[in-house]
Design a protein around this motif. Structure first.
Motif, PDB file in Angstrom:
ATOM      1  N   LEU A 120       0.205   4.409 -11.930  1.00 57.58           N
ATOM      2  CA  LEU A 120       0.717   3.870 -10.670  1.00 57.58           C
ATOM      3  C   LEU A 120      -0.171   2.734 -10.189  1.00 57.58           C
ATOM      4  CD1 LEU A 120       2.581   3.966  -8.201  1.00 57.58           C
ATOM      5  CD2 LEU A 120       1.095   5.750  -7.254  1.00 57.58           C
ATOM      6  N   SER A 121      -1.477   2.893 -10.329  1.00 57.31           N
ATOM      7  CA  SER A 121      -2.401   1.862  -9.847  1.00 57.31           C
ATOM      8  C   SER A 121      -2.172   0.534 -10.553  1.00 57.31           C
ATOM      9  CB  SER A 121      -3.852   2.327 -10.029  1.00 57.31           C
ATOM     10  OG  SER A 121      -4.122   2.612 -11.390  1.00 57.31           O
ATOM     11  N   SER A 122      -1.903   0.566 -11.858  1.00 61.77           N
ATOM     12  CA  SER A 122      -1.668  -0.682 -12.582  1.00 61.77           C
ATOM     13  C   SER A 122      -0.318  -1.285 -12.204  1.00 61.77           C
ATOM     14  CB  SER A 122      -1.756  -0.461 -14.091  1.00 61.77           C
ATOM     15  OG  SER A 122      -0.808   0.499 -14.530  1.00 61.77           O
ATOM     16  N   ALA A 123       0.669  -0.439 -11.895  1.00 60.82           N
ATOM     17  CA  ALA A 123       1.985  -0.926 -11.474  1.00 60.82           C
ATOM     18  C   ALA A 123       1.886  -1.633 -10.127  1.00 60.82           C
ATOM     19  CB  ALA A 123       2.977   0.224 -11.402  1.00 60.82           C
ATOM     20  N   VAL A 124       1.135  -1.034  -9.200  1.00 64.49           N
ATOM     21  CA  VAL A 124       0.970  -1.638  -7.875  1.00 64.49           C
ATOM     22  C   VAL A 124       0.145  -2.918  -7.968  1.00 64.49           C
ATOM     23  CG1 VAL A 124      -0.014  -1.312  -5.569  1.00 64.49           C
ATOM     24  CG2 VAL A 124       1.253   0.552  -6.650  1.00 64.49           C
ATOM     25  N   ALA A 125      -0.870  -2.918  -8.831  1.00 65.79           N
ATOM     26  CA  ALA A 125      -1.701  -4.117  -8.988  1.00 65.79           C
ATOM     27  C   ALA A 125      -0.889  -5.298  -9.498  1.00 65.79           C
ATOM     28  CB  ALA A 125      -2.855  -3.818  -9.943  1.00 65.79           C
ATOM     29  N   ALA A 126       0.104  -5.026 -10.347  1.00 64.30           N
ATOM     30  CA  ALA A 126       0.939  -6.091 -10.911  1.00 64.30           C
ATOM     31  C   ALA A 126       2.080  -6.490  -9.968  1.00 64.30           C
ATOM     32  CB  ALA A 126       1.511  -5.640 -12.252  1.00 64.30           C
ATOM     33  N   ASN A 127       2.311  -5.683  -8.953  1.00 65.70           N
ATOM     34  CA  ASN A 127       3.349  -5.963  -7.953  1.00 65.70           C
ATOM     35  C   ASN A 127       2.729  -5.757  -6.574  1.00 65.70           C
ATOM     36  OD1 ASN A 127       6.157  -5.911  -9.646  1.00 65.70           O
ATOM     37  ND2 ASN A 127       4.727  -4.408 -10.471  1.00 65.70           N
ATOM     38  N   SER A 128       1.699  -6.521  -6.289  1.00 60.25           N
ATOM     39  CA  SER A 128       0.818  -6.217  -5.162  1.00 60.25           C
ATOM     40  C   SER A 128       1.303  -6.704  -3.806  1.00 60.25           C
ATOM     41  CB  SER A 128      -0.574  -6.807  -5.438  1.00 60.25           C
ATOM     42  OG  SER A 128      -0.491  -8.218  -5.602  1.00 60.25           O
ATOM     43  N   LEU A 129       2.291  -7.589  -3.775  1.00 60.92           N
ATOM     44  CA  LEU A 129       2.734  -8.152  -2.502  1.00 60.92           C
ATOM     45  C   LEU A 129       4.180  -7.778  -2.190  1.00 60.92           C
ATOM     46  CD1 LEU A 129       1.276 -11.781  -2.726  1.00 60.92           C
ATOM     47  CD2 LEU A 129       0.227  -9.756  -1.662  1.00 60.92           C
ATOM     48  N   TYR A 130       4.454  -7.584  -0.914  1.00 60.60           N
ATOM     49  CA  TYR A 130       5.841  -7.380  -0.499  1.00 60.60           C
ATOM     50  C   TYR A 130       6.630  -8.656  -0.757  1.00 60.60           C
ATOM     51  CZ  TYR A 130       4.719  -2.984   1.840  1.00 60.60           C
ATOM     52  OH  TYR A 130       4.343  -1.692   2.105  1.00 60.60           O
ATOM     53  N   ASP A 131       7.898  -8.484  -1.105  1.00 58.78           N
ATOM     54  CA  ASP A 131       8.733  -9.637  -1.427  1.00 58.78           C
ATOM     55  C   ASP A 131       9.198 -10.361  -0.164  1.00 58.78           C
ATOM     56  OD1 ASP A 131      10.692  -8.010  -0.383  1.00 58.78           O
ATOM     57  OD2 ASP A 131      11.687  -7.623  -2.292  1.00 58.78           O
ATOM     58  N   ALA A 132      10.129 -11.290  -0.325  1.00 55.21           N
ATOM     59  CA  ALA A 132      10.558 -12.143   0.789  1.00 55.21           C
ATOM     60  C   ALA A 132      12.055 -12.003   1.046  1.00 55.21           C
ATOM     61  CB  ALA A 132      10.194 -13.591   0.505  1.00 55.21           C
ATOM     62  N   THR A 133      12.529 -10.773   1.093  1.00 56.36           N
ATOM     63  CA  THR A 133      13.936 -10.538   1.409  1.00 56.36           C
ATOM     64  C   THR A 133      14.203 -10.886   2.869  1.00 56.36           C
ATOM     65  OG1 THR A 133      13.906  -8.685  -0.145  1.00 56.36           O
ATOM     66  CG2 THR A 133      15.784  -8.836   1.335  1.00 56.36           C
ATOM     67  N   ASN A 134      15.350 -11.480   3.140  1.00 56.43           N
ATOM     68  CA  ASN A 134      15.726 -11.774   4.526  1.00 56.43           C
ATOM     69  C   ASN A 134      16.241 -10.499   5.177  1.00 56.43           C
ATOM     70  OD1 ASN A 134      15.129 -14.578   4.639  1.00 56.43           O
ATOM     71  ND2 ASN A 134      16.987 -15.012   3.474  1.00 56.43           N
ATOM     72  N   ASN A 135      15.458  -9.954   6.096  1.00 56.12           N
ATOM     73  CA  ASN A 135      15.816  -8.703   6.758  1.00 56.12           C
ATOM     74  C   ASN A 135      15.726  -8.843   8.269  1.00 56.12           C
ATOM     75  OD1 ASN A 135      15.964  -7.268   4.226  1.00 56.12           O
ATOM     76  ND2 ASN A 135      13.727  -7.229   4.210  1.00 56.12           N
ATOM     77  N   THR A 136      16.466  -8.001   8.951  1.00 50.13           N
ATOM     78  CA  THR A 136      16.363  -7.922  10.401  1.00 50.13           C
ATOM     79  C   THR A 136      15.966  -6.512  10.773  1.00 50.13           C
ATOM     80  OG1 THR A 136      18.721  -7.405  10.599  1.00 50.13           O
ATOM     81  CG2 THR A 136      18.070  -9.724  10.803  1.00 50.13           C
ATOM     82  N   SER A 157       0.853  -1.185   0.000  1.00 51.83           N
ATOM     83  CA  SER A 157       0.000   0.000   0.000  1.00 51.83           C
ATOM     84  C   SER A 157       0.887   1.233   0.000  1.00 51.83           C
ATOM     85  CB  SER A 157      -0.899   0.009   1.236  1.00 51.83           C
ATOM     86  OG  SER A 157      -1.694   1.183   1.279  1.00 51.83           O
ATOM     87  N   LEU A 158       0.791   2.034  -1.063  1.00 53.17           N
ATOM     88  CA  LEU A 158       1.575   3.262  -1.161  1.00 53.17           C
ATOM     89  C   LEU A 158       0.669   4.470  -0.931  1.00 53.17           C
ATOM     90  CD1 LEU A 158       3.948   2.680  -4.213  1.00 53.17           C
ATOM     91  CD2 LEU A 158       4.657   3.319  -1.905  1.00 53.17           C
ATOM     92  N   PRO A 159       1.074   5.391  -0.070  1.00 54.87           N
ATOM     93  CA  PRO A 159       0.253   6.582   0.196  1.00 54.87           C
ATOM     94  C   PRO A 159       0.395   7.633  -0.899  1.00 54.87           C
ATOM     95  CG  PRO A 159       2.253   6.678   1.495  1.00 54.87           C
ATOM     96  CD  PRO A 159       2.291   5.356   0.767  1.00 54.87           C
ATOM     97  N   TYR A 160       0.100   7.231  -2.147  1.00 57.82           N
ATOM     98  CA  TYR A 160       0.221   8.138  -3.290  1.00 57.82           C
ATOM     99  C   TYR A 160      -0.723   7.649  -4.374  1.00 57.82           C
ATOM    100  CZ  TYR A 160       3.103  12.085  -4.829  1.00 57.82           C
ATOM    101  OH  TYR A 160       3.555  13.336  -5.148  1.00 57.82           O
ATOM    102  N   THR A 161      -1.219   8.575  -5.187  1.00 54.97           N
ATOM    103  CA  THR A 161      -2.184   8.215  -6.225  1.00 54.97           C
ATOM    104  C   THR A 161      -1.749   8.767  -7.582  1.00 54.97           C
ATOM    105  OG1 THR A 161      -3.510  10.215  -5.901  1.00 54.97           O
ATOM    106  CG2 THR A 161      -4.060   8.294  -4.525  1.00 54.97           C
TER     107      THR A 161
END
Length: 317
Positions: free
Chosen positions: A168-184, A140-144
């Motif tokens: 932007l809406s179509s870009a977010v729809a096609a990349n809708s989930l956060y990835d799985a980077t190993n972070n701390t 979810s990006l706070p921008y339209t």
């Protein structure tokens, strides 16, 4: 002989929803089992080396209801219990109360941002928005798109997947989930970035004669084209090109891609050195003056000539 005892190893995934973590299943998923005798050491065939999962951290909750940083610590702190598993005094190979170890997978923090390309003609290199989330959560990006809109420019948005999108809406729809980077912590070693590239739109300009002027009324003298923010250049046009014997001129920017040349000429009367006459439609009622004494108005061939006896200049509005 000590009774037979059993232990199970389960896994349970957690998701980040509305600011808190919650288990995706209530019972978890079976992973492994171990058997032994009362008081004996518990040993699973599963080791810590096989438990890490990209984008998640894990802990292990033992049958003592204590959470450990890894499986080896959990099994070291717990041995087989002493449940009475005899049936009619005879040893069995089942356990009426198994001991459970649960591997808890918690999603890592992920980040995404919306930036403007460093070569963009406007807002170059700007960070427009950023957002924190968790592995596999919805971005979810706070921008339209309305916020991205800039007069005179179009834009495309490049998604984290490397593809370009018209909004932007179509870009977010096609990349809708956060990835799985190993972070701390809250630091993302490979944030997902949406990049906006602005493109200047085609624009045109025209140099035209005043529609009510004495020369080439309303016609176009020259045109020019380019893109938003570019320099307007009328090819071959200079002030000397616009000069015409017996006339002076002014150039007015009309604010709508048009430049209007207004031609003026000296009055044909013998006292012409006292004023300059502007060519325009004559409607005497539209004139204003500042109480000039003995002001006389003469209309000659749709040209307005002002003869001023005591004051040398008058202004038309």
């Amino acid at each position: 002989m000590p009774d037979y005892q059993g232990a199970y190893l389960y896994t349970r995934d957690y998701s980040y929803v509305n600011g808190s973590y919650s288990a995706t299943t209530s019972s978890g998923t079976y992973k492994d089992a171990a058997g032994g005798r009362t008081g004996g050491a518990i040993s699973f065939s599963t080791a810590d080396s096989s438990l890490p999962k990209s984008g998640y951290t894990y802990t292990v909750t033992g049958p003592d209801n204590i959470t450990y940083s890894n499986l080896s610590s959990a099994v070291a702190a717990n041995s087989f219990d002493n449940t009475d598993n005899k049936v009619a005094g005879v040893q069995t190979s089942s356990d009426t109360s198994y001991q459970y170890f649960t591997v808890n997978y918690t999603p890592a923090t992920q980040t995404t941002s919306l930036v403007v390309d460093s070569n963009s003609p406007v807002k170059a290199g700007s960070v427009l928005a950023s957002s924190l989330g968790a592995t596999s959560a919805t971005i979810s990006l706070p921008y339209t798109d309305a916020s991205l809109s800039t007069a005179g420019y179009s834009y495309v948005v490049k998604g984290p997947n490397g593809s370009n999108y018209s909004t932007l809406s179509s870009a977010v729809a096609a990349n809708s989930l956060y990835d799985a980077t190993n972070n701390t912590g809250t630091t993302d070693s490979s944030a997902q970035v949406f990049t906006v590239s602005y493109v200047a739109q085609y624009q045109a300009a025209a140099l035209r004669y005043d529609a009510s002027g004495p020369i080439s009324a309303g016609s176009t003298k020259a045109t020019a084209s380019g893109t938003t923010g570019g320099t307007i250049a009328f090819a071959g046009m200079t002030d000397s090109n616009l000069a015409s014997a017996g006339y002076t001129y002014t150039v007015k920017y009309m604010g709508t891609d048009a430049l209007i040349v207004r031609r003026t000429r000296r009055c044909h009367q013998q006292w012409q050195h006292t004023h300059v006459m502007m060519q325009r439609p004559i409607v005497v009622a539209q004139m204003r003056h500042h109480k000039f004494s003995k002001l006389r108005i003469r209309q000659i061939n749709t040209h307005l000539c002002l003869r001023i006896r005591r004051t040398r200049q008058a202004t038309l509005f």
